[in-house]
Every structure is written in C-alpha cells, then in structure tokens.
Design a protein around this motif. Structure first.
Motif, PDB file in Angstrom:
ATOM      1  N   LYS A   1      11.600 -18.576  -9.478  1.00 49.58           N
ATOM      2  CA  LYS A   1      11.916 -19.281 -10.727  1.00 49.58           C
ATOM      3  C   LYS A   1      11.626 -20.774 -10.613  1.00 49.58           C
ATOM      4  O   LYS A   1      11.514 -21.463 -11.612  1.00 49.58           O
ATOM      5  CB  LYS A   1      13.372 -19.044 -11.116  1.00 49.58           C
ATOM      6  N   GLY A   2      11.472 -21.246  -9.381  1.00 50.97           N
ATOM      7  CA  GLY A   2      11.118 -22.651  -9.166  1.00 50.97           C
ATOM      8  C   GLY A   2       9.749 -22.991  -9.706  1.00 50.97           C
ATOM      9  O   GLY A   2       9.447 -24.159  -9.951  1.00 50.97           O
ATOM     10  N   LEU A   3       8.915 -21.977  -9.921  1.00 54.46           N
ATOM     11  CA  LEU A   3       7.585 -22.237 -10.488  1.00 54.46           C
ATOM     12  C   LEU A   3       7.675 -22.753 -11.917  1.00 54.46           C
ATOM     13  O   LEU A   3       6.732 -23.373 -12.411  1.00 54.46           O
ATOM     14  CB  LEU A   3       6.728 -20.964 -10.435  1.00 54.46           C
ATOM     15  N   GLN A   4       8.784 -22.477 -12.582  1.00 50.94           N
ATOM     16  CA  GLN A   4       8.998 -22.980 -13.936  1.00 50.94           C
ATOM     17  C   GLN A   4      10.024 -24.123 -13.960  1.00 50.94           C
ATOM     18  O   GLN A   4      10.582 -24.452 -14.994  1.00 50.94           O
ATOM     19  CB  GLN A   4       9.499 -21.865 -14.872  1.00 50.94           C
ATOM     20  N   ALA A   5      10.245 -24.732 -12.809  1.00 53.27           N
ATOM     21  CA  ALA A   5      11.247 -25.794 -12.703  1.00 53.27           C
ATOM     22  C   ALA A   5      10.894 -26.978 -13.588  1.00 53.27           C
ATOM     23  O   ALA A   5       9.719 -27.266 -13.830  1.00 53.27           O
ATOM     24  CB  ALA A   5      11.369 -26.244 -11.256  1.00 53.27           C
ATOM     25  N   LYS A   6      11.921 -27.648 -14.040  1.00 58.44           N
ATOM     26  CA  LYS A   6      11.750 -28.829 -14.887  1.00 58.44           C
ATOM     27  C   LYS A   6      11.855 -30.120 -14.086  1.00 58.44           C
ATOM     28  O   LYS A   6      11.562 -31.196 -14.603  1.00 58.44           O
ATOM     29  CB  LYS A   6      12.814 -28.847 -16.005  1.00 58.44           C
TER      30      LYS A   6
ATOM     31  N   ASN B   1       7.358 -35.893  -9.383  1.00 59.04           N
ATOM     32  CA  ASN B   1       7.145 -34.965 -10.495  1.00 59.04           C
ATOM     33  C   ASN B   1       6.903 -33.542  -9.992  1.00 59.04           C
ATOM     34  O   ASN B   1       6.493 -33.316  -8.856  1.00 59.04           O
ATOM     35  CB  ASN B   1       6.025 -35.446 -11.424  1.00 59.04           C
ATOM     36  N   VAL B   2       7.154 -32.603 -10.872  1.00 60.65           N
ATOM     37  CA  VAL B   2       7.069 -31.176 -10.559  1.00 60.65           C
ATOM     38  C   VAL B   2       5.653 -30.787 -10.161  1.00 60.65           C
ATOM     39  O   VAL B   2       5.457 -30.005  -9.205  1.00 60.65           O
ATOM     40  CB  VAL B   2       7.564 -30.331 -11.763  1.00 60.65           C
ATOM     41  N   LYS B   3       4.670 -31.330 -10.854  1.00 61.71           N
ATOM     42  CA  LYS B   3       3.281 -30.977 -10.561  1.00 61.71           C
ATOM     43  C   LYS B   3       2.935 -31.319  -9.110  1.00 61.71           C
ATOM     44  O   LYS B   3       2.322 -30.526  -8.396  1.00 61.71           O
ATOM     45  CB  LYS B   3       2.343 -31.692 -11.533  1.00 61.71           C
ATOM     46  N   ALA B   4       3.330 -32.498  -8.658  1.00 57.34           N
ATOM     47  CA  ALA B   4       3.059 -32.910  -7.278  1.00 57.34           C
ATOM     48  C   ALA B   4       3.820 -32.020  -6.297  1.00 57.34           C
ATOM     49  O   ALA B   4       3.292 -31.657  -5.239  1.00 57.34           O
ATOM     50  CB  ALA B   4       3.450 -34.373  -7.077  1.00 57.34           C
ATOM     51  N   ALA B   5       5.046 -31.647  -6.637  1.00 60.59           N
ATOM     52  CA  ALA B   5       5.850 -30.796  -5.762  1.00 60.59           C
ATOM     53  C   ALA B   5       5.220 -29.414  -5.621  1.00 60.59           C
ATOM     54  O   ALA B   5       5.106 -28.874  -4.513  1.00 60.59           O
ATOM     55  CB  ALA B   5       7.272 -30.682  -6.300  1.00 60.59           C
ATOM     56  N   LEU B   6       4.811 -28.839  -6.743  1.00 63.14           N
ATOM     57  CA  LEU B   6       4.177 -27.516  -6.700  1.00 63.14           C
ATOM     58  C   LEU B   6       2.844 -27.563  -5.964  1.00 63.14           C
ATOM     59  O   LEU B   6       2.489 -26.630  -5.239  1.00 63.14           O
ATOM     60  CB  LEU B   6       4.014 -26.954  -8.110  1.00 63.14           C
TER      61      LEU B   6
ATOM     62  N   VAL C   1      11.898 -31.887  -9.751  1.00 64.79           N
ATOM     63  CA  VAL C   1      11.744 -31.722  -8.318  1.00 64.79           C
ATOM     64  C   VAL C   1      13.098 -31.344  -7.707  1.00 64.79           C
ATOM     65  O   VAL C   1      13.153 -30.531  -6.783  1.00 64.79           O
ATOM     66  CB  VAL C   1      11.169 -33.007  -7.665  1.00 64.79           C
ATOM     67  N   ALA C   2      14.160 -31.902  -8.247  1.00 66.06           N
ATOM     68  CA  ALA C   2      15.504 -31.581  -7.749  1.00 66.06           C
ATOM     69  C   ALA C   2      15.782 -30.080  -7.888  1.00 66.06           C
ATOM     70  O   ALA C   2      16.375 -29.473  -6.991  1.00 66.06           O
ATOM     71  CB  ALA C   2      16.555 -32.391  -8.495  1.00 66.06           C
ATOM     72  N   GLU C   3      15.361 -29.484  -8.992  1.00 59.25           N
ATOM     73  CA  GLU C   3      15.557 -28.045  -9.177  1.00 59.25           C
ATOM     74  C   GLU C   3      14.764 -27.243  -8.139  1.00 59.25           C
ATOM     75  O   GLU C   3      15.257 -26.272  -7.578  1.00 59.25           O
ATOM     76  CB  GLU C   3      15.152 -27.618 -10.593  1.00 59.25           C
ATOM     77  N   ILE C   4      13.552 -27.672  -7.884  1.00 56.98           N
ATOM     78  CA  ILE C   4      12.728 -26.994  -6.869  1.00 56.98           C
ATOM     79  C   ILE C   4      13.414 -27.086  -5.512  1.00 56.98           C
ATOM     80  O   ILE C   4      13.538 -26.087  -4.793  1.00 56.98           O
ATOM     81  CB  ILE C   4      11.309 -27.598  -6.809  1.00 56.98           C
ATOM     82  N   ARG C   5      13.864 -28.272  -5.171  1.00 58.67           N
ATOM     83  CA  ARG C   5      14.542 -28.460  -3.877  1.00 58.67           C
ATOM     84  C   ARG C   5      15.803 -27.611  -3.795  1.00 58.67           C
ATOM     85  O   ARG C   5      16.078 -26.990  -2.759  1.00 58.67           O
ATOM     86  CB  ARG C   5      14.876 -29.937  -3.666  1.00 58.67           C
ATOM     87  N   THR C   6      16.572 -27.556  -4.874  1.00 63.91           N
ATOM     88  CA  THR C   6      17.792 -26.744  -4.880  1.00 63.91           C
ATOM     89  C   THR C   6      17.467 -25.273  -4.695  1.00 63.91           C
ATOM     90  O   THR C   6      18.110 -24.575  -3.906  1.00 63.91           O
ATOM     91  CB  THR C   6      18.574 -26.963  -6.197  1.00 63.91           C
ATOM     92  N   ARG C   7      16.451 -24.796  -5.401  1.00 65.32           N
ATOM     93  CA  ARG C   7      16.063 -23.384  -5.275  1.00 65.32           C
ATOM     94  C   ARG C   7      15.571 -23.068  -3.861  1.00 65.32           C
ATOM     95  O   ARG C   7      15.896 -22.034  -3.295  1.00 65.32           O
ATOM     96  CB  ARG C   7      15.009 -23.018  -6.312  1.00 65.32           C
ATOM     97  N   LEU C   8      14.787 -23.969  -3.284  1.00 63.50           N
ATOM     98  CA  LEU C   8      14.300 -23.751  -1.925  1.00 63.50           C
ATOM     99  C   LEU C   8      15.437 -23.810  -0.904  1.00 63.50           C
ATOM    100  O   LEU C   8      15.466 -23.024   0.045  1.00 63.50           O
ATOM    101  CB  LEU C   8      13.220 -24.769  -1.566  1.00 63.50           C
ATOM    102  N   SER C   9      16.357 -24.712  -1.095  1.00 66.90           N
ATOM    103  CA  SER C   9      17.500 -24.818  -0.192  1.00 66.90           C
ATOM    104  C   SER C   9      18.373 -23.562  -0.268  1.00 66.90           C
ATOM    105  O   SER C   9      18.807 -23.030   0.761  1.00 66.90           O
ATOM    106  CB  SER C   9      18.318 -26.065  -0.534  1.00 66.90           C
ATOM    107  N   THR C  10      18.603 -23.082  -1.475  1.00 65.93           N
ATOM    108  CA  THR C  10      19.384 -21.853  -1.668  1.00 65.93           C
ATOM    109  C   THR C  10      18.656 -20.669  -1.038  1.00 65.93           C
ATOM    110  O   THR C  10      19.268 -19.818  -0.381  1.00 65.93           O
ATOM    111  CB  THR C  10      19.623 -21.609  -3.174  1.00 65.93           C
ATOM    112  N   PHE C  11      17.344 -20.636  -1.207  1.00 62.84           N
ATOM    113  CA  PHE C  11      16.527 -19.585  -0.601  1.00 62.84           C
ATOM    114  C   PHE C  11      16.633 -19.642   0.924  1.00 62.84           C
ATOM    115  O   PHE C  11      16.781 -18.614   1.591  1.00 62.84           O
ATOM    116  CB  PHE C  11      15.074 -19.735  -1.055  1.00 62.84           C
TER     117      PHE C  11
END
Length: 161
Positions: A57-62, A124-129, A64-74
């Motif tokens: 679901k991080g692929l649709q993140a809004k 930004n999300v684009k750079a993170a992805l 970078v913090a959301e991506i990091r949270t999802r990865l940390s939880t994973f």
C-alpha cells in the motif's frame, strides 16, 4: 528448623524438580510432525501475506513519512515471522530449508531497516519510490526466501502460489 519441616521442604523441592523435568520432557524439544509443521508454515504464510499487502500500500503513499511507517511496520512484522520460523522444530528433512527461510526473513528485515535512514533524507514520494525501485538491498533475502519455499514445496510442506 524442625525435622518434619525439613523433610516436608525436601519432598516439596524434589516434587518441583520432578514436575519441571516432566514438563521439559513433554514435547519441549520434540520435532513437529510433518502435518503440524505444514500447519505452522501455513499460518506464518498468512501472516507474511498480510505484512506484504500492507507494505504494498506504500506504492500509493501520499508522503515519505507514510512510506517509512509502512516499511518500518513491515520490518517489525518480518522480524517476528523470522523469529517464529527459527523457533520451529521442523522434521529433520526440513531443517536446512527452515533455517534458510528464517535467514531470508531476517535478511529482509536488515535490508528494509537499512533503507529507512536514506528515505528520511528525501522530501517527496516520487524520489522515495525511485530509491526503493533502484535498491538492490533485499535481493539476498528474496533469493533465500524463494529458495527455501521452493525446497519446502518439493517436500510437501508449503503450497505453490
């Protein structure tokens, strides 16, 4: 201390030691049967699928913090899975594949946690992805997981997907 009190304590201590020895001997070190091992792997597989679904679901993140949270939880969920696999006492013929499965889970955790500080620097999300797509960090863990699951499928302990 009177003699009856000492005798009572001694008997109680011996009884406690016998009880502990009995409990330790009742399957504490015994291997799982093939069907019990298969059931444990199935349950762990369901947990892994849930964790994977959440991180995807991080692929649709809004953010970078959301991506990091999802990865940390994973990473936390995968650590738990790897620890569960390590704790299993598989049938003898599955020992090596089980160890490889645990190592794959733990290597996945290491790779995931290694990328988190890099993500923290991005805005930004684009750079993170883009960073995640370029990252080869989990290649080792992925190969180990694939190999372990292939071996376990051949032995009849895991199902094909």
């Amino acid at each position: 201390m009177s003699r009856p009190a000492r005798t009572s304590r001694l008997v109680g201590g011996i009884a406690l030691l016998l009880l502990l020895a009995l409990v330790a001997g009742c399957g504490g070190s015994s291997r799982l049967s093939p069907s019990a091992y298969r059931a444990k792997l199935t349950a762990i597989g369901h947990e892994a699928n849930t964790a994977q679904g959440q991180v995807e679901k991080g692929l649709q993140a809004k953010s970078v913090a959301e991506i990091r949270t999802r990865l940390s939880t994973f990473a936390n969920a995968t650590q738990k899975l790897g620890d569960e696999v390590v704790a299993l006492k598989p049938p003898r013929n599955a020992e090596a594949a089980n160890a490889l499965l645990a190592r794959g889970e733990h290597d996945t955790v290491s790779a995931t946690r290694a990328v988190l500080p890099q993500l923290a620097k991005l805005k930004n999300v684009k750079a993170a992805l883009s960073l995640l797509n370029r990252s080869e960090g989990n290649a080792k863990g992925g190969r180990e997981l694939d190999q372990a699951l292939t071996e376990l499928k051949k032995m009849g302990y895991a199902k094909g997907s």
